[in-house]
Design a protein around this motif. Structure first.
Motif, PDB file in Angstrom:
ATOM      1  N   ALA A  36       0.754  -1.320   0.118  1.00 33.66           N
ATOM      2  CA  ALA A  36      -0.133   0.092  -0.005  1.00 33.66           C
ATOM      3  C   ALA A  36       0.905   1.283  -0.001  1.00 33.66           C
ATOM      4  O   ALA A  36       0.603   2.242  -0.583  1.00 33.66           O
ATOM      5  CB  ALA A  36      -1.054   0.090   1.266  1.00 33.66           C
ATOM      6  N   MET A  37       2.038   1.210   0.691  1.00 36.04           N
ATOM      7  CA  MET A  37       3.019   2.445   0.884  1.00 36.04           C
ATOM      8  C   MET A  37       3.561   2.631  -0.822  1.00 36.04           C
ATOM      9  O   MET A  37       3.566   3.853  -1.296  1.00 36.04           O
ATOM     10  CB  MET A  37       3.945   2.289   1.716  1.00 36.04           C
ATOM     11  N   HIS A  78       4.530  13.953   1.852  1.00 40.67           N
ATOM     12  CA  HIS A  78       3.440  14.563   0.934  1.00 40.67           C
ATOM     13  C   HIS A  78       2.580  13.499   0.449  1.00 40.67           C
ATOM     14  O   HIS A  78       1.300  13.876   0.443  1.00 40.67           O
ATOM     15  CB  HIS A  78       4.364  15.069  -0.320  1.00 40.67           C
ATOM     16  N   THR A  79       3.357  12.221   0.259  1.00 42.15           N
ATOM     17  CA  THR A  79       2.532  11.030  -0.279  1.00 42.15           C
ATOM     18  C   THR A  79       1.351  10.637   0.811  1.00 42.15           C
ATOM     19  O   THR A  79       0.265  10.335   0.395  1.00 42.15           O
ATOM     20  CB  THR A  79       3.131   9.841  -0.688  1.00 42.15           C
ATOM     21  N   TYR A  80       1.799  10.548   2.028  1.00 46.09           N
ATOM     22  CA  TYR A  80       1.011  10.128   3.184  1.00 46.09           C
ATOM     23  C   TYR A  80      -0.216  11.120   3.280  1.00 46.09           C
ATOM     24  O   TYR A  80      -1.460  10.604   3.397  1.00 46.09           O
ATOM     25  CB  TYR A  80       1.581  10.187   4.452  1.00 46.09           C
ATOM     26  N   SER A  81      -0.059  12.472   3.099  1.00 47.09           N
ATOM     27  CA  SER A  81      -1.095  13.450   3.020  1.00 47.09           C
ATOM     28  C   SER A  81      -2.148  13.528   1.894  1.00 47.09           C
ATOM     29  O   SER A  81      -3.188  13.467   2.086  1.00 47.09           O
ATOM     30  CB  SER A  81      -0.550  14.915   2.956  1.00 47.09           C
ATOM     31  N   HIS A  84      -4.318  10.068   2.911  1.00 49.41           N
ATOM     32  CA  HIS A  84      -5.318  10.581   3.977  1.00 49.41           C
ATOM     33  C   HIS A  84      -6.554  11.634   3.488  1.00 49.41           C
ATOM     34  O   HIS A  84      -7.396  11.523   3.728  1.00 49.41           O
ATOM     35  CB  HIS A  84      -4.809  11.202   5.168  1.00 49.41           C
ATOM     36  N   ASP A  85      -5.849  12.525   2.732  1.00 50.13           N
ATOM     37  CA  ASP A  85      -6.838  13.411   1.886  1.00 50.13           C
ATOM     38  C   ASP A  85      -7.875  12.748   1.145  1.00 50.13           C
ATOM     39  O   ASP A  85      -8.824  13.487   1.120  1.00 50.13           O
ATOM     40  CB  ASP A  85      -5.811  14.355   1.319  1.00 50.13           C
ATOM     41  N   ASP A  86      -7.548  11.699   0.454  1.00 55.81           N
ATOM     42  CA  ASP A  86      -8.394  10.962  -0.531  1.00 55.81           C
ATOM     43  C   ASP A  86      -9.626  10.217   0.512  1.00 55.81           C
ATOM     44  O   ASP A  86     -10.418   9.961  -0.216  1.00 55.81           O
ATOM     45  CB  ASP A  86      -7.680  10.156  -1.358  1.00 55.81           C
ATOM     46  N   PHE A 106      -7.115  -0.830  -1.494  1.00 57.20           N
ATOM     47  CA  PHE A 106      -6.644  -1.491  -0.299  1.00 57.20           C
ATOM     48  C   PHE A 106      -7.591  -1.608   0.830  1.00 57.20           C
ATOM     49  O   PHE A 106      -7.593  -2.370   1.726  1.00 57.20           O
ATOM     50  CB  PHE A 106      -5.057  -1.139   0.217  1.00 57.20           C
ATOM     51  N   GLY A 107      -8.485  -0.510   0.998  1.00 58.21           N
ATOM     52  CA  GLY A 107      -9.497  -0.266   2.011  1.00 58.21           C
ATOM     53  C   GLY A 107      -9.121   0.503   2.803  1.00 58.21           C
ATOM     54  O   GLY A 107      -8.041   1.051   2.754  1.00 58.21           O
ATOM     55  N   GLU A 108      -9.989   1.151   3.559  1.00 57.45           N
ATOM     56  CA  GLU A 108      -9.711   2.311   4.303  1.00 57.45           C
ATOM     57  C   GLU A 108      -8.631   2.117   5.650  1.00 57.45           C
ATOM     58  O   GLU A 108      -7.768   2.827   5.820  1.00 57.45           O
ATOM     59  CB  GLU A 108     -10.864   2.986   4.984  1.00 57.45           C
ATOM     60  N   ALA A 109      -8.767   1.093   6.251  1.00 65.27           N
ATOM     61  CA  ALA A 109      -8.035   0.811   7.143  1.00 65.27           C
ATOM     62  C   ALA A 109      -6.401   0.840   6.892  1.00 65.27           C
ATOM     63  O   ALA A 109      -5.576   1.201   7.699  1.00 65.27           O
ATOM     64  CB  ALA A 109      -8.357  -0.456   7.970  1.00 65.27           C
ATOM     65  N   THR A 110      -6.176  -0.131   5.808  1.00 66.15           N
ATOM     66  CA  THR A 110      -4.787  -0.190   5.418  1.00 66.15           C
ATOM     67  C   THR A 110      -4.408   1.100   4.690  1.00 66.15           C
ATOM     68  O   THR A 110      -3.299   1.501   4.943  1.00 66.15           O
ATOM     69  CB  THR A 110      -4.750  -1.159   4.370  1.00 66.15           C
ATOM     70  N   ALA A 111      -5.268   2.057   4.170  1.00 66.85           N
ATOM     71  CA  ALA A 111      -4.782   3.302   3.698  1.00 66.85           C
ATOM     72  C   ALA A 111      -4.472   4.272   4.877  1.00 66.85           C
ATOM     73  O   ALA A 111      -3.228   4.977   4.772  1.00 66.85           O
ATOM     74  CB  ALA A 111      -5.809   3.804   2.883  1.00 66.85           C
ATOM     75  N   ILE A 112      -5.196   4.182   5.731  1.00 64.99           N
ATOM     76  CA  ILE A 112      -4.664   4.921   6.999  1.00 64.99           C
ATOM     77  C   ILE A 112      -3.529   4.464   7.747  1.00 64.99           C
ATOM     78  O   ILE A 112      -2.487   5.408   7.947  1.00 64.99           O
ATOM     79  CB  ILE A 112      -5.834   4.982   8.197  1.00 64.99           C
ATOM     80  N   LEU A 113      -3.228   3.129   7.864  1.00 66.31           N
ATOM     81  CA  LEU A 113      -1.921   2.670   8.229  1.00 66.31           C
ATOM     82  C   LEU A 113      -0.787   3.027   7.352  1.00 66.31           C
ATOM     83  O   LEU A 113       0.427   3.335   7.841  1.00 66.31           O
ATOM     84  CB  LEU A 113      -2.157   1.238   8.544  1.00 66.31           C
TER      85      LEU A 113
END
Length: 295
Positions: A36-37, A78-81, A84-86, A106-113
């Protein structure tokens, strides 16, 4: 784009891309999280922020491989922002850089992590970087990055942006959002380049002021592109700001007024470049590239 800037991009963007992929791939973390990263990190960003840092550094001395970690860490923030922004709880976007957003893949939980992991990894890279050589200088970079990305910087700007939806903001309020949400990381990028180069303090502060102007140039152009751009050019749907009832420069000043404001801030940024103790012609070209881009 000038020949020199094109050559600079062709020389250093592959190095930044390779470094980002290689270093994240080496992390000892679950495969799904790493995937996901890398998904968002490798999605084709322009690498404006690390390239800005390297361009400023090159004004003082040649770029070396040891400079890459400290200069590239800002791209993780920048990429993390963006991840999360999306998210549905934020801007609720389905597309980013021409592909489904991270949470759609990947789903919301994985995206947050994934966003959390990208953010914290950035500070490790700066703290353990080979350049600048002194621990004191690296500590200053960590402090600068924390300030630019946290509640007094980008995150604070995101909060103000959310609260500003469906509100009739004035120009001062809009500039506050953009100085923080967009400008803070761009300012960090140029300041970090000068700190890695161990530039004179007067130059560092002039770079800081230049970064603030550059942030407005970047965001005003983004607002204009949100009106005039296409999905094919931008990698996401245009008109998203209008659909969320956000205040923008075209909405506040008209499209023509926003373009005049863009020209004004380009001029102010050029004046600051003229105050530096080194040749900044590459940064003049970079500035115009940001102000004239079509995505």
């Amino acid at each position: 784009m000038s020949v020199d800037l094109q050559h600079f991009f062709e020389t250093y963007r592959p190095s930044v891309d390779e470094a980002l992929t290689d270093w994240v791939s080496m992390l000892k973390t679950p495969d799904t999280l790493k995937a996901a990263m890398l998904y968002s990190l490798e999605a084709g960003g322009k690498r404006v922020r690390p390239l800005l840092a390297l361009a400023v550094l090159q004004c003082y001395r040649p770029v070396e491989e040891e400079d890459l970690p400290a200069a590239s860490a800002v791209e993780l923030i920048h990429t993390y922002s963006l991840v999360h922004d999306d998210l549905p709880s934020m801007d609720d976007d389905d597309w980013r850089r021409g592909q489904p957003t991270n949470h759609r893949k990947f789903g919301e939980a994985t995206a947050i992590l994934a966003g959390d992991a990208l953010q914290t990894t950035a500070f490790t890279w700066v703290a353990e970087a080979g350049r600048p050589a002194s621990a004191e200088a690296r500590l200053q970079l960590v402090q600068e990055l924390a300030g630019a990305s946290g509640g007094e910087g980008m995150v604070g700007g995101q909060m103000a942006d959310l609260e500003g939806e469906k509100q009739a903001l004035n120009l001062k309020e809009l500039e506050y959002i953009h100085h923080h949400k967009t400008g803070a990381l761009l300012t960090y990028a140029v300041v970090s380049g000068s700190l890695i180069a161990e530039a004179p303090n007067t130059d560092v502060e002039n770079w800081r002021a230049f970064g603030r102007e550059l942030g407005l140039v970047f965001q005003i152009k983004d607002d204009i592109l949100d009106v005039e751009g296409s999905l094919e050019e931008m990698g996401k749907s245009s008109g998203s700001d209008e659909s969320k009832e956000k205040s923008t420069y075209p909405k506040l000043l008209t499209l023509e007024g926003a373009k005049e404001k863009l020209t004004y801030h380009i001029g102010e940024a050029e004046k600051l470049l003229g105050l530096m103790t080194v040749d900044t012609s590459l940064l003049v070209s970079f500035l115009h590239y940001i102000g004239q881009r079509n995505h």
